[in-house]
Write a protein that holds these residues in place. Structure first.
Motif, short mmCIF file in Angstrom:
data_model
loop_
_atom_site.label_atom_id
_atom_site.label_comp_id
_atom_site.label_asym_id
_atom_site.label_seq_id
_atom_site.Cartn_x
_atom_site.Cartn_y
_atom_site.Cartn_z
N GLU A 1 -2.62 14.11 2.06
CA GLU A 1 -3.34 13.10 1.29
C GLU A 1 -4.80 13.49 1.20
O GLU A 1 -5.28 14.30 2.01
N THR B 1 -3.09 2.62 -3.07
CA THR B 1 -4.53 2.41 -2.93
C THR B 1 -4.92 1.12 -3.64
O THR B 1 -4.21 0.64 -4.53
N VAL B 2 -6.08 0.56 -3.26
CA VAL B 2 -6.56 -0.66 -3.89
C VAL B 2 -6.90 -0.42 -5.36
O VAL B 2 -6.51 -1.19 -6.25
N SER C 1 2.79 -2.21 -0.66
CA SER C 1 1.92 -2.09 0.52
C SER C 1 0.94 -3.26 0.48
O SER C 1 0.68 -3.84 -0.58
N THR D 1 -9.43 5.00 5.07
CA THR D 1 -9.29 3.74 4.33
C THR D 1 -7.89 3.17 4.33
O THR D 1 -7.72 1.99 4.06
N ASP D 2 -6.88 3.98 4.62
CA ASP D 2 -5.51 3.50 4.59
C ASP D 2 -5.06 3.12 6.00
O ASP D 2 -5.03 3.98 6.89
N SER E 1 3.31 10.79 5.63
CA SER E 1 2.94 10.54 4.24
C SER E 1 3.23 11.74 3.34
O SER E 1 2.44 12.11 2.48
N ASP F 1 0.00 3.65 -6.22
CA ASP F 1 -0.30 4.84 -5.42
C ASP F 1 -0.73 4.50 -4.00
O ASP F 1 -1.33 5.34 -3.32
N LEU G 1 -2.28 -3.09 0.99
CA LEU G 1 -3.46 -2.71 0.21
C LEU G 1 -3.25 -3.05 -1.26
O LEU G 1 -4.15 -3.58 -1.93
N MET G 2 -2.08 -2.74 -1.78
CA MET G 2 -1.79 -3.02 -3.19
C MET G 2 -1.61 -4.51 -3.43
O MET G 2 -1.97 -5.02 -4.49
N GLN H 1 -10.33 11.05 2.22
CA GLN H 1 -10.85 9.70 2.40
C GLN H 1 -9.77 8.69 2.76
O GLN H 1 -10.06 7.64 3.34
N ARG H 2 -8.52 9.01 2.46
CA ARG H 2 -7.46 8.04 2.75
C ARG H 2 -7.21 7.89 4.25
O ARG H 2 -6.72 6.86 4.70
#
Length: 341
Positions: free
Chosen positions: A73, A232-233, A257, A80-81, A132, A230, A259-260, A76-77
């Motif tokens: 990935e 992510t937000v 998820s 943040t994830d 992942s 994906d 986040l989504m 940055q994930r």
């Protein structure tokens, strides 16, 4: 005994009253060493404060005393994830009390195929945990034939058995989790339920969508409202807007998820749609985000800590040469009540 510097292997051998080769074998695993000699060497090591030279030790044992955590990935994930940061923390915690060091490898999208696989197969680490993973990473086909101990967090893609032989994995039952999330909305009277999936080149994305679809089909409800996300937000905000534009009659959304799901709540609020009055929303993961949203998110618990702990224990046993019978271990999800559905 007085030495002019840090104690050496020769010092240990002399203090233990054994040969240098016996002292080396005792320190590096105890092969062909009598219990009496092993005890004498252990005592000498403790008294002298001897620390083995890791480079020299690796020449004897052919081990590096390190394992890799591979995360295909963007950098940055990791920060943040919640799933990925929890995975990193879980592996690090699982290695506590062992002599194994953790090497983090980020297999960035678009990098030359095979780079990470070549590194792993070149003897830099004793084993690997992969989290992942995506179909295009080809990590299964690269690691399977290599014979390097490997455990995946997430099911395999079921490639040709000749490539996956020896690979192991842990996972949550994502199909059941997707079904639980969707069934909650069906039970609350929702009849037009869409989904924002995870990436469909990942097992979790595919399996959670299958669970959503199975629940709808069993209830005789339409299953055409699908948009790929994906995890992510930012990506989910775009996906949620697209889903609502295409299907303005939705009264329920399963986001694959949390986040989504958080992004979905914001898009619905911007459009003046109340939750759960107009639209129910259910997420997936239960890694802290659900407790901070407004309304508090209904979600599916994903036991990441237990999964990663199991994967790490499995890998430690494999590296140590201990038998590991299970090729896979599947954890059960459960629905966590919130206020969004």
């Amino acid at each position: 005994m007085t030495t002019s510097g840090p104690p050496t292997l020769d010092d240990v051998a002399q203090a233990a009253g054994v040969s240098r080769s016996t002292a080396s074998r005792a320190i590096n695993g105890g092969l062909r060493v009598s219990p009496e000699a092993q005890a004498a060497v252990d005592d000498a090591v403790a008294r002298l404060g001897y620390a083995p030279n890791r480079a020299a030790r690796s020449l004897v044992t052919r081990r590096t005393d390190s394992i890799a955590l591979v995360v295909p990935e963007p950098d940055q994930r990791i920060l943040t994830d919640p799933f990925l940061s929890g995975t990193l923390a879980g592996v690090s915690e699982g290695l506590a009390g062992t002599d194994l060091q953790l090497v983090l490898l980020l297999a960035r999208p678009g990098e030359q195929r095979g780079r990470v696989g070549r590194y792993l197969r070149s003897g830099h680490v004793d084993g690997v945990i992969v989290a992942s993973h995506h179909r295009g990473d080809h990590l299964e086909t690269e690691l399977g034939p290599a014979g390097l101990p490997a455990v995946f967090v997430g099911r395999l893609f079921e490639p040709d058995p000749q490539f996956s032989r020896g690979l192991r994995y842990v996972d949550v039952d994502n199909v059941t989790g997707g079904r639980l999330a969707t069934q909650r909305m069906i039970d609350r009277g929702r009849r037009r339920i869409g989904t924002i999936t995870g990436p469909l080149d990942m097992p979790a994305g595919v399996d959670r969508m299958i669970g959503w679809r199975d629940a709808l089909r069993d209830a005789g409800l339409p299953d055409d409202a699908v948009v790929e996300g994906d995890f992510t937000v930012a990506g989910a905000a775009v996906a949620a807007a697209r889903l609502l534009d295409r299907h303005p009659d939705l009264d329920g959304i399963f986001a694959a998820s949390d986040l989504m799901a958080e992004a979905t709540l914001r898009v619905l609020a911007d459009r003046g749609r109340s939750v759960p009055g107009d639209v129910s929303v259910v997420g997936f993961d239960d890694l802290g985000i659900a407790e901070t949203t407004s309304p508090r998110l209904t979600t599916v618990h994903n036991p990441v800590v237990q999964m990663v702990g199991a994967a790490t224990s499995m890998l430690v046993d494999l590296v140590a040469g201990r038998p590991v019978r299970d090729e896979r271990r599947i954890f059960a999800p459960r629905l966590i009540d919130g206020e969004s559905a």
